[in-house]
Design a protein around this motif. Structure first.
Motif, PDB file in Angstrom:
ATOM      1  N   TYR A 105      39.242  41.829  40.618  1.00  0.00           N
ATOM      2  CA  TYR A 105      38.074  42.683  40.852  1.00  0.00           C
ATOM      3  C   TYR A 105      38.491  43.787  41.810  1.00  0.00           C
ATOM      4  CZ  TYR A 105      33.329  44.211  41.904  1.00  0.00           C
ATOM      5  OH  TYR A 105      32.192  44.965  42.051  1.00  0.00           O
ATOM      6  N   LEU A 106      38.417  45.040  41.348  1.00  0.00           N
ATOM      7  CA  LEU A 106      38.814  46.184  42.158  1.00  0.00           C
ATOM      8  C   LEU A 106      37.655  46.641  43.037  1.00  0.00           C
ATOM      9  CD1 LEU A 106      40.593  48.287  39.359  1.00  0.00           C
ATOM     10  CD2 LEU A 106      41.601  46.545  40.847  1.00  0.00           C
ATOM     11  N   HIS A 107      37.985  47.025  44.256  1.00  0.00           N
ATOM     12  CA  HIS A 107      37.004  47.628  45.170  1.00  0.00           C
ATOM     13  C   HIS A 107      37.742  48.636  46.031  1.00  0.00           C
ATOM     14  CE1 HIS A 107      38.402  45.224  48.671  1.00  0.00           C
ATOM     15  NE2 HIS A 107      38.707  44.341  47.736  1.00  0.00           N
ATOM     16  N   GLY A 108      37.011  49.320  46.908  1.00  0.00           N
ATOM     17  CA  GLY A 108      37.611  50.411  47.664  1.00  0.00           C
ATOM     18  C   GLY A 108      38.782  50.015  48.518  1.00  0.00           C
ATOM     19  N   GLY A 109      38.898  48.739  48.875  1.00  0.00           N
ATOM     20  CA  GLY A 109      39.993  48.287  49.729  1.00  0.00           C
ATOM     21  C   GLY A 109      41.123  47.600  49.004  1.00  0.00           C
ATOM     22  N   GLY A 110      41.067  47.529  47.684  1.00  0.00           N
ATOM     23  CA  GLY A 110      42.131  46.855  46.940  1.00  0.00           C
ATOM     24  C   GLY A 110      41.569  46.027  45.805  1.00  0.00           C
ATOM     25  N   ALA A 111      41.938  44.753  45.778  1.00  0.00           N
ATOM     26  CA  ALA A 111      41.497  43.891  44.677  1.00  0.00           C
ATOM     27  C   ALA A 111      41.381  42.456  45.169  1.00  0.00           C
ATOM     28  CB  ALA A 111      42.473  43.969  43.504  1.00  0.00           C
ATOM     29  N   ILE A 112      40.476  41.707  44.538  1.00  0.00           N
ATOM     30  CA  ILE A 112      40.283  40.282  44.835  1.00  0.00           C
ATOM     31  C   ILE A 112      40.522  39.504  43.558  1.00  0.00           C
ATOM     32  CG2 ILE A 112      38.604  38.525  45.498  1.00  0.00           C
ATOM     33  CD1 ILE A 112      37.271  40.576  47.286  1.00  0.00           C
ATOM     34  N   GLY A 113      41.350  38.467  43.657  1.00  0.00           N
ATOM     35  CA  GLY A 113      41.621  37.589  42.535  1.00  0.00           C
ATOM     36  C   GLY A 113      41.241  36.164  42.884  1.00  0.00           C
ATOM     37  N   LYS A 114      41.687  35.229  42.071  1.00  0.00           N
ATOM     38  CA  LYS A 114      41.317  33.833  42.293  1.00  0.00           C
ATOM     39  C   LYS A 114      41.870  33.256  43.583  1.00  0.00           C
ATOM     40  CE  LYS A 114      45.070  32.289  39.241  1.00  0.00           C
ATOM     41  NZ  LYS A 114      45.373  31.578  37.984  1.00  0.00           N
ATOM     42  N   ALA A 115      42.976  33.850  44.096  1.00  0.00           N
ATOM     43  CA  ALA A 115      43.572  33.368  45.345  1.00  0.00           C
ATOM     44  C   ALA A 115      43.163  34.215  46.536  1.00  0.00           C
ATOM     45  CB  ALA A 115      45.090  33.341  45.211  1.00  0.00           C
ATOM     46  N   GLY A 116      42.284  35.196  46.337  1.00  0.00           N
ATOM     47  CA  GLY A 116      41.876  36.066  47.432  1.00  0.00           C
ATOM     48  C   GLY A 116      42.383  37.479  47.224  1.00  0.00           C
TER      49      GLY A 116
ATOM     50  N   ALA B 292      40.981  54.218  39.970  1.00  0.00           N
ATOM     51  CA  ALA B 292      39.907  55.099  40.439  1.00  0.00           C
ATOM     52  C   ALA B 292      38.542  54.545  40.061  1.00  0.00           C
ATOM     53  CB  ALA B 292      40.091  56.504  39.870  1.00  0.00           C
ATOM     54  N   HIS B 293      38.408  53.240  40.026  1.00  0.00           N
ATOM     55  CA  HIS B 293      37.108  52.627  39.692  1.00  0.00           C
ATOM     56  C   HIS B 293      37.051  51.240  40.291  1.00  0.00           C
ATOM     57  CE1 HIS B 293      38.529  49.678  36.609  1.00  0.00           C
ATOM     58  NE2 HIS B 293      39.530  50.530  36.533  1.00  0.00           N
ATOM     59  N   THR B 294      35.860  50.690  40.341  1.00  0.00           N
ATOM     60  CA  THR B 294      35.668  49.312  40.771  1.00  0.00           C
ATOM     61  C   THR B 294      35.590  48.425  39.526  1.00  0.00           C
ATOM     62  OG1 THR B 294      33.261  49.505  40.765  1.00  0.00           O
ATOM     63  CG2 THR B 294      34.397  50.081  42.797  1.00  0.00           C
ATOM     64  N   GLY B 295      35.448  47.126  39.763  1.00  0.00           N
ATOM     65  CA  GLY B 295      35.199  46.206  38.650  1.00  0.00           C
ATOM     66  C   GLY B 295      36.426  45.444  38.209  1.00  0.00           C
ATOM     67  N   TRP B 296      36.256  44.729  37.115  1.00  0.00           N
ATOM     68  CA  TRP B 296      37.268  43.787  36.660  1.00  0.00           C
ATOM     69  C   TRP B 296      38.355  44.483  35.843  1.00  0.00           C
ATOM     70  CZ3 TRP B 296      37.271  39.105  38.728  1.00  0.00           C
ATOM     71  CH2 TRP B 296      36.067  38.598  39.229  1.00  0.00           C
ATOM     72  N   ARG B 297      39.607  44.133  36.142  1.00  0.00           N
ATOM     73  CA  ARG B 297      40.759  44.565  35.359  1.00  0.00           C
ATOM     74  C   ARG B 297      41.712  43.377  35.243  1.00  0.00           C
ATOM     75  NH1 ARG B 297      41.852  50.155  34.633  1.00  0.00           N
ATOM     76  NH2 ARG B 297      43.660  49.405  33.445  1.00  0.00           N
ATOM     77  N   LYS B 298      42.312  43.256  34.082  1.00  0.00           N
ATOM     78  CA  LYS B 298      43.306  42.210  33.899  1.00  0.00           C
ATOM     79  C   LYS B 298      44.667  42.800  34.198  1.00  0.00           C
ATOM     80  CE  LYS B 298      43.894  38.164  30.971  1.00  0.00           C
ATOM     81  NZ  LYS B 298      43.499  37.528  29.690  1.00  0.00           N
TER      82      LYS B 298
END
Length: 812
Positions: free
Chosen positions: A365-376, A352-358
């Motif tokens: 990196y979390l955003h409204g559409g999911g997450a982006i990592g080093k591979a996309g 329920a938040h944006t930003g970095w999570r391990k």
């Protein structure tokens, strides 16, 4: 579809919505005689349906509404002497579809919870049964209950369960057919020319993919009696019946006793853990049934579920929980028990938040559409931001050409306005993803008159975090409640947030409320702290503080030195924004180019997240040291160092994307801005505001000071003295002797007319005046330095505040 005369053309539900007749399915006895029908009505406005049983004889050869009085089975007439495999499915639509393939298919009346009401004796003598469950939890429960009923037949058939591939969520065998028959409406019989091939494909599939049902499906709860004379004993057994949920116990003679708990059934179908980065809140999804009608899915928190007030609230007052606190506890336990023994409860985690999570050892990196990592884009990550869903990034660029195009759109923002405006704003856009890692603790403040395009230019910067964000959908307004603003800023971790339109209000109470909100939010951003809160048990709850970079737009500055010190001012004048460039940047934002640029930037950070933090922290220390050497003090060195780190990150990204970036006076521009803001902070100090107001009231004649001779005798004024007497002026000594109370009354009255009183205690104000060299030091006392002094004026001792005249008349 032919409609029998006893079935109406339309159906009206309890809420007054109308549904049109779609199809009717006949139930028949083993000899083929009609025993009832089930009709489907679809919403006239779309989005809903009603399944209505007609099993009560109306005396005219037809039927009226009502369920069957004894167990029935749809398709029973097709089983007489049938030796081929029989398919058990959920729902008349699916059974009729398979029957049109010349396959033996049956279902019970009433949906997923009514398997126990089927006339399973009609399958006596059948050797092989295939269970085809719907692709959801109720479908699995229906298959399990059907298996239990079939296992009691003598002889029992061989039962196999088949999960059809490629089904969507809640899909069934009819959906499987529809994927192969795109023009089929799901209700008409399958065309003659396709029946043979589809039947053969289905039979081959079920033969290859079938498996025995799990052994635990046949396990039954304890039903044995207690020995006579034993006291009642709770055995933890609950049952769901057509009339509601009941608890089963034993009396003193060992006879089983039923205790009604409610007049409906309910089952937990999903558990959602909402993770906001500090706490995890459990949300339950429940489905139910009452009187043969399905109840809509509801979502309740775990505490609400435990209180058991939600059935009537969400399903209506006709859903009754029997009285008694113990009954509520039993019903809660019954729903949990039945949910976890009758089928799988889906479990999922929603962030329920944006930003970095391990996650699983990888920085995402979390955003409204999911997450982006080093591979996309990272799969299996679900994010729900509710009303902040516009904060959605697209997938990163697929190739270098797309990366260059997106980066060029971001670089073009440099032409929106003069560099002293766009440099700090672009720096913030690229600094925001590092907010938590670098502990960014200031608020950029975009100040300008109405129609200066400050909200529009800020929206372009926010367009880096979502293509759906524009000038009218910024993060928050300064007129929102402080709690609402803080909730959004807490959720938007490592993101840019914009609070729009700090403007003069039409009344003093409204302005005071606005100032209180601004003060609370700005201090929260500047201190990276939230308001302390306690739970009901008085334990401390985690603080909800801003976790991203927050920018404010305003038509004026807020009051107070400490408030302004937590800001970094960016002033915008009318006509400074390049409107043609603004239109181009807004179009790029709508197309998602700016958001894709940020997605590319985020992906690059994810590939070296920890080393980037280290390098950025080291650069920040170097920039701060340089700012200190240039004479900046207070919070300004740290603030300008953060902005320089942000621009360093932006420039590095643009270069990596293959852009040729012109040489820019980044350091010089931002350092000059920091110097300018430092002067503004100084001017906003109460002591400086007091000095400026004192000069104004004396010059305007609102107040006056009498002249003194060198020996303290009254002097002669060449001009008439006007206004209130607040002290004396000794030109020979270069001192002003002010009376504390009259002076403060006059100053505050003058400032209050501009809605900006000093709002500081007198002793603190005089101490600030001493620190700035305005007020001369006086005799030392046991508790420190005294601010007032006794002077002889015209033979009389007066206690006054001795000010340096030259410091008062000249701004420092």
């Amino acid at each position: 579809m032919n409609r029998p005369g006893f079935i109406p053309e339309t159906w009206k539900d309890r809420a007054g919505a109308f549904y049109a007749f779609t199809v009717c399915w006949w139930y028949r006895s083993a000899t083929g005689e009609p025993i009832g029908a089930v009709a489907r009505f679809d919403s006239i406005n779309g989005g809903g349906k009603q399944i209505i049983p007609f099993f009560k004889p109306n005396g005219r050869g037809g039927f009226k509404t009502g369920g069957p009085s004894k167990p029935v089975l749809f398709g029973a007439e097709r089983l007489n002497g049938h030796k081929a495999p029989v398919f058990v499915v959920e729902g008349e639509k699916v059974a009729a579809a398979l029957q049109s393939l010349d396959l033996a298919a049956v279902t019970t009346q009433g949906g997923a919870n009514k398997a126990a009401g089927g006339d399973w004796a009609a399958l006596a003598g059948v050797t092989l049964v295939y269970l085809l469950p719907d692709c959801d939890l109720p479908g699995e429960a229906y298959a399990r209950d059907s298996y239990k009923a079939l296992a009691r037949l003598q002889p029992a058939p061989v039962v196999r369960i088949v999960h059809l591939p490629e089904l969507p969520d809640k899909g069934d065998a009819a959906d499987w057919l529809m994927m192969r028959l795109p023009d089929w409406n799901g209700f008409e019989p399958v065309s003659q020319e396709r029946r043979g091939e589809l039947a053969a494909e289905l039979l081959a599939l079920v033969e290859a993919a079938s498996e025995p049902p799990p052994d635990e499906w046949l396990q039954e709860p304890i039903t044995s009696k207690l020995p006579p004379g034993k006291p009642p004993k709770a055995v933890g057994r609950y049952v769901a019946t057509p009339s509601g949920i009941k608890a089963i116990g034993f009396d003193r003679n060992g006879e089983p006793q039923e205790e009604p708990l409610c007049n409906f059934t309910a089952r937990i179908v999903a558990e959602t853990a909402r993770d906001d980065g500090q706490e995890v809140h459990l949300l339950l999804t429940l489905e139910g049934e009452q009187g043969g009608h399905s109840l809509p899915a509801v979502h309740v928190g775990f505490e609400t579920f435990n209180a058991m007030g939600w059935p009537a609230k969400h399903w209506g007052s006709h859903c009754i929980v029997e009285p008694g606190m113990a009954t509520k506890d039993k019903l809660r336990a019954a729903i949990q028990h039945l949910s976890h023994t009758s089928g799988r409860v889906e479990r999922r985690t929603v962030y329920a938040h944006t930003g970095w999570r391990k996650v699983a050892g990888e920085w995402l990196y979390l955003h409204g559409g999911g997450a982006i990592g080093k591979a996309g884009p990272a799969g299996g990550i679900e994010v729900d931001l509710s009303d902040l869903a516009r904060y959605t990034l697209p997938a990163p660029s697929a190739n270098s050409k797309e990366r260059t195009e997106a980066a060029a759109a971001s670089l073009a923002c440099l032409d929106l306005a003069p560099l002293e405006v766009v440099l700090p704003l672009l720096a913030c856009a690229y600094l925001a993803p590092m907010s938590q890692a670098l502990n960014v603790d200031f608020m950029p403040w975009v100040e300008g008159p109405s129609q200066s395009q400050k909200s529009s230019i800020a929206a372009v910067m926010l367009g880096h975090y979502g293509a759906a964000i524009d000038r009218v959908s910024l993060t928050a307004s300064w007129l929102d409640s402080p709690n609402a603003i803080e909730g959004k800023l807490f959720a938007l971790a490592d993101s840019l947030a914009i609070i729009d339109d700090y403007a003069p209000q039409p009344s003093t109470p409204a302005q005071n409320q606005l100032d209180a909100t601004a003060s609370r939010v700005i201090r929260s951003c500047g201190n990276r702290q939230g308001r302390g809160r306690l739970r009901a048990d008085l334990s401390r709850r985690p603080e909800r503080y801003p976790r991203g970079l927050v920018m404010g737009t305003a038509e004026q500055w807020p009051l107070g030195e400490s408030i302004n010190a937590r800001l970094f001012g960016v002033s915008l004048k009318r006509g400074e924004v390049n409107l043609a460039c603004l239109s181009e940047c807004q179009a790029a934002a709508r197309r998602g180019l700016l958001a894709r640029c940020m997605a590319d930037f985020i992906q690059g950070l994810a590939q070296a997240y920890e080393s980037t933090i280290t390098d950025s922290g080291r650069a920040w220390e170097e920039y701060r040291a340089s700012a200190l050497k240039q004479g900046l003090d207070g919070r300004a060195p740290e603030q300008v160092a953060f902005l320089l780190v942000g621009m360093q990150l932006a420039l590095h990204h643009w270069h990596q994307c293959g852009l040729s970036v012109p040489a820019l006076p980044v350091v010089e521009t931002l350092m000059e801005l920091a110097q300018r803001h430092s002067r503004h902070v100084t001017d906003s100090q109460p002591a400086e505001r007091f000095r400026a107001a004192l000069v104004d009231v004396l010059a305007s004649g609102v107040a006056h000071v009498e002249p003194l001779a060198a020996d303290g005798a009254k002097g002669h004024s060449p001009e008439p003295l006007h206004g209130r007497h607040i002290g004396w002026h000794n030109p020979a000594k270069g001192e002003l002797y002010l009376l504390s109370v009259p002076t403060l009354e006059v100053i505050n009255e003058a400032l209050r007319k501009g809605d900006s009183p000093l709002n500081i205690r007198p002793r603190a104000l005089w101490r600030q005046c001493q620190q700035r060299g305005l007020l001369l030091p006086s005799a030392t006392t046991s508790d420190g330095e005294r601010t007032s002094r006794l002077v002889w004026i015209a033979g009389k001792a007066e206690r006054v505040l001795p000010f340096r005249a030259d410091a008062v008349w000249t701004a420092s």
